[in-house]
Design a protein around this motif. Structure first.
Motif, short mmCIF file in Angstrom:
data_model
loop_
_atom_site.label_atom_id
_atom_site.label_comp_id
_atom_site.label_asym_id
_atom_site.label_seq_id
_atom_site.Cartn_x
_atom_site.Cartn_y
_atom_site.Cartn_z
N LEU A 77 -15.78 54.46 59.48
CA LEU A 77 -14.99 54.34 58.26
C LEU A 77 -15.37 55.47 57.31
N ALA A 78 -14.33 56.04 56.66
CA ALA A 78 -14.53 57.11 55.68
C ALA A 78 -13.69 56.81 54.45
N ALA A 79 -14.10 57.36 53.32
CA ALA A 79 -13.34 57.18 52.07
C ALA A 79 -12.03 57.95 52.15
N ARG A 84 -16.08 56.70 42.26
CA ARG A 84 -17.44 56.16 42.21
C ARG A 84 -17.45 54.75 42.80
N VAL A 85 -18.47 54.44 43.57
CA VAL A 85 -18.63 53.12 44.16
C VAL A 85 -19.11 52.17 43.07
N ARG A 226 -6.42 51.85 48.60
CA ARG A 226 -7.53 52.44 49.33
C ARG A 226 -8.83 52.44 48.52
N THR A 227 -8.75 52.06 47.26
CA THR A 227 -9.99 51.93 46.49
C THR A 227 -10.78 50.70 46.93
N LYS A 250 -13.13 62.40 49.10
CA LYS A 250 -12.21 61.99 50.16
C LYS A 250 -12.75 62.49 51.50
N GLY A 251 -12.88 61.58 52.45
CA GLY A 251 -13.40 61.92 53.77
C GLY A 251 -14.88 61.66 53.95
#
Length: 450
Positions: A77-79, A84-85, A226-227, A250-251
């Protein structure tokens, strides 16, 4: 006195000579008797043996291969958006399990909310502009209708005046005025039509803006969704790369989740074992649909021993692992798939079988035993293990004598071996020797121990 001693020595020498001659004669006589006795046939060498009857075998072959458990699939899994988390699930830790569609990471969504709000306002403005344009188009269509009616009236008036001029009832100037009025009515109608076409073109442009805004809203909604990063599968976290309050581009890699709903086993088969698989599926309807590099799905049993207990899973041999022969072992790599790793049975030493509810499942890296059951076309017979002598040789008792048979052993397990049957090899119903033999040879007479 010396004369007497000489005579005595001569007598002793004579006695010794006579004894030697007598011993030689006796030896010749004895050797002659021994030769005469050897000319007679020796007693028959009859061997005592134990035998068993060869049984036909029609239930196929079960052979064992070793294998190692590997993941069915692993998902990285990638962003997909930057941010910010703001929250990380406690389950997102190496070794913990997550469920499908379960949120594991939340990224700050405020920027994406604002962008979505801005686009929705633009959409509302576009809708208002289109509605305004619809009003203008409706008004223009009304003006065109009136201009059309005016043109009809002017045309009739011109026709009447032209008729009067023909009868000299009016002047030419009256006709000119009527023609100018008709031309003005035509010009007005054409102007209204041009205005309507322009309004419709403007509406089309506004509709394109509206549709583009809708697409941007869909993209913004997708970005917003996607957040919230969720697990796509039920699985175990095997790699964790983010922490709360860290900033993700991203990524950026987030984690790796291993699918636990299924598992696979890497194993290798020998060429003759692959031949059994092909023979087992020959003639079935699935064979015609299967490609050259596809295996017939063959049921297998996967087992793993812990102490004095054996845990068993159902699986199936599904495909080649690479479609090539291993250059070092000269074996063919294959894959076994276990559809339900949690459905396991336990077999104890006394043969008891029970289904378990809570038990450690198959784990990646386990070395397991895979039992494959096939039904080759070649006829087989079952013979006891003691009947197979070195060199894959059997001794058959027929008419009280030994006969040697060279055979090919398909597989052996437990207390019996499965041997290829056929003319000149071994047939069901024949009797084979299961007791030890010393220097056996074809034609040796035997006596069966009951």
């Amino acid at each position: 006195m010396s004369k007497f001693s000489g005579i005595l020595k001569l007598v002793l020498k004579s006695l010794i000579s006579l004894c030697l001659v007598g011993g030689g004669v006796a030896a010749i006589i004895l050797l002659g008797k021994a030769k005469t006795e050897s000319d007679q046939p020796p007693p028959e060498d009859i061997r005592l043996v134990e035998i068993q009857t060869v049984q036909p075998h029609d239930s196929g072959i079960t052979f064992e291969v070793g294998g190692v458990v590997v993941p069915y699939r692993e998902i990285n899994l990638a962003a997909e958006v930057a941010g910010r988390v703001i929250e990380k699930s406690d389950k997102l830790r190496i070794g913990r399990t997550v469920s499908a569609k379960e949120p594991i990471v939340l990224i700050d969504r405020r920027d994406y909310d604002l962008e979505l709000e801005r686009l929705q306002e633009e959409l509302e403005q576009a809708e208002d502009n289109i509605a305004e344009m619809d009003v203008q188009i409706a008004a223009a269509e009304g003006q065109i209708e009136l201009a059309s009616e005016n043109l009809v009236i002017q045309t009739r008036s011109t026709d009447r005046i032209r008729s009067l001029v023909t009868r000299n009832a009016t002047t030419e100037s009256s006709l000119d005025d009527a023609l100018r009025a008709e031309l003005s009515a035509k010009t007005t109608l054409q102007t209204q039509r041009d205005q309507l076409a322009l309004l419709k073109a403007t509406k089309t442009r506004l509709e394109n803006v509206r549709d583009r805004t809708k697409s941007e809203i869909s993209a913004a909604q997708l970005q917003l969704s996607r957040t919230t990063i969720t697990s796509p599968i039920d699985g175990m976290v095997v790699e964790d790369n983010v922490e709360q309050d860290s900033y993700l581009q991203k990524g950026t890699a987030i984690c790796t989740i291993r699918d636990t709903s299924k598992l696979e086993i890497k194993c290798s088969l020998q060429a003759h074992q692959m031949k059994w698989l092909w023979e087992s599926s020959t003639g079935s309807t699935e064979t015609k649909k299967r490609g050259a590099y596809e295996l017939p799905e063959t049921p297998v049993t996967v087992s793993y021993r812990i102490g004095n207990e054996v845990y068993v899973w159902d699986g199936k041999l599904t495909r080649y692992d690479g479609g090539q022969i291993d250059q070092q072992t000269r074996m063919i790599p294959c894959r076994v798939q276990v559809e339900e790793p949690l459905q396991v049975k336990r077999i104890t030493d006394n043969g008891e079988v029970d289904t378990l509810v809570e038990v450690p499942t198959l784990m990646v890296g386990m070395y397991v035993q895979v039992d494959v059951h096939v039904n080759p076309r070649s006829p087989l017979v079952a013979v006891p293990i003691p009947a197979v002598y070195p060199g894959n040789r059997l001794w058959v008792v027929k008419d009280g004598k030994l006969q040697r048979r060279e055979v090919a052993v398909a597989v052996s397990s437990g207390d019996e071996a499965l041997v290829y049957a056929g003319e000149g090899k071994i047939q069901p119903g024949e009797q084979v020797v299961v007791s030890p033999l010393s220097a056996p040879f074809d034609g040796a007479k035997v006596e069966v121990i009951q």
